[in-house]
Design a protein around this motif. Structure first.
Motif, PDB file in Angstrom:
ATOM      1  N   SER A 244       0.597  -1.407  -0.047  1.00 42.21           N
ATOM      2  CA  SER A 244       0.030  -0.043   0.098  1.00 42.21           C
ATOM      3  C   SER A 244       0.773   1.114  -0.071  1.00 42.21           C
ATOM      4  O   SER A 244       0.804   2.142   0.986  1.00 42.21           O
ATOM      5  CB  SER A 244      -0.964  -0.113   1.218  1.00 42.21           C
ATOM      6  OG  SER A 244      -1.690  -1.108   0.992  1.00 42.21           O
TER       7      SER A 244
ATOM      8  N   ASN B  25      -1.202   1.550  -4.657  1.00 45.61           N
ATOM      9  CA  ASN B  25      -0.573   0.345  -4.502  1.00 45.61           C
ATOM     10  C   ASN B  25       0.327  -0.202  -5.290  1.00 45.61           C
ATOM     11  O   ASN B  25       0.122   0.249  -6.570  1.00 45.61           O
ATOM     12  CB  ASN B  25      -1.857  -0.630  -4.631  1.00 45.61           C
ATOM     13  CG  ASN B  25      -2.915  -0.388  -3.276  1.00 45.61           C
ATOM     14  OD1 ASN B  25      -2.376  -0.670  -2.119  1.00 45.61           O
ATOM     15  ND2 ASN B  25      -4.256   0.091  -3.599  1.00 45.61           N
TER      16      ASN B  25
ATOM     17  N   THR C 159       3.476  -1.799   5.179  1.00 41.54           N
ATOM     18  CA  THR C 159       2.504  -1.682   4.407  1.00 41.54           C
ATOM     19  C   THR C 159       2.097  -2.600   3.335  1.00 41.54           C
ATOM     20  O   THR C 159       1.809  -2.450   2.109  1.00 41.54           O
ATOM     21  CB  THR C 159       3.328  -0.465   3.251  1.00 41.54           C
ATOM     22  OG1 THR C 159       4.750  -0.982   2.596  1.00 41.54           O
ATOM     23  CG2 THR C 159       3.802   0.760   4.104  1.00 41.54           C
TER      24      THR C 159
ATOM     25  N   ASN D 210      -0.028  -5.066   1.658  1.00 40.61           N
ATOM     26  CA  ASN D 210      -1.561  -5.271   1.140  1.00 40.61           C
ATOM     27  C   ASN D 210      -1.923  -6.752   0.778  1.00 40.61           C
ATOM     28  O   ASN D 210      -1.469  -7.332  -0.003  1.00 40.61           O
ATOM     29  CB  ASN D 210      -1.836  -4.371  -0.099  1.00 40.61           C
ATOM     30  CG  ASN D 210      -3.047  -4.136  -0.532  1.00 40.61           C
ATOM     31  OD1 ASN D 210      -4.086  -4.765   0.013  1.00 40.61           O
ATOM     32  ND2 ASN D 210      -3.648  -3.425  -1.500  1.00 40.61           N
TER      33      ASN D 210
END
Length: 136
Positions: A50, A104, A131, A133
């Motif tokens: 992310s 992203n 981070t 995702n």
């Protein structure tokens, strides 16, 4: 004398008309070819993060520098950072970045060496872990 020139001309033509183009042959001769990394991309380890594309690239470059990896090529058209595992270990590893959307980015790590791929993946994914995702 003409025979020698003709022979040299034919020899150069044969060398340059091999299975790869002259540009790739020169890169291979210089030790900076990324073709094997592109070919191994299908077996790459991939994770989504992310982070926007530029931030991801910057953080990856920082991690590689901190861990002692040697960046030998950056291809902006392929979004590739090609590195050697370290300055003394010339195992090539490719880090491919793909912007999934504005916030992203997918990071793919490829290498002909499992050790090289896992070592660089551990360093990069570890640094970007906060981070991660999980949506696939």
């Amino acid at each position: 004398m003409k025979m020698i020139r003709l022979f040299l001309f034919l020899l150069i033509c044969c060398i340059l008309s091999g299975c790869c183009g002259p540009k790739e042959a020169i890169k291979g001769f210089c030790g900076i070819s990324t073709k094997v990394l592109e070919d191994k991309r299908k077996d790459a380890v991939a994770r989504d993060f992310s982070l926007d594309f530029d931030t991801t690239r910057t953080k990856i470059r920082e991690v590689l520098t901190k861990e002692g990896s040697y960046i030998y090529s950056e291809d902006l058209s392929l979004n590739l950072i090609a590195v050697f595992v370290s300055e003394t270990d010339a195992t090539p590893v490719g880090i491919f970045l793909t912007a999934l959307d504005v916030d992203n980015t997918r990071v793919e790590i490829s290498s002909p060496s499992t050790y090289g791929k896992e070592t660089i993946a551990k360093n990069i994914f570890g640094a970007l872990k906060g981070t991660l995702n999980e949506k696939k």
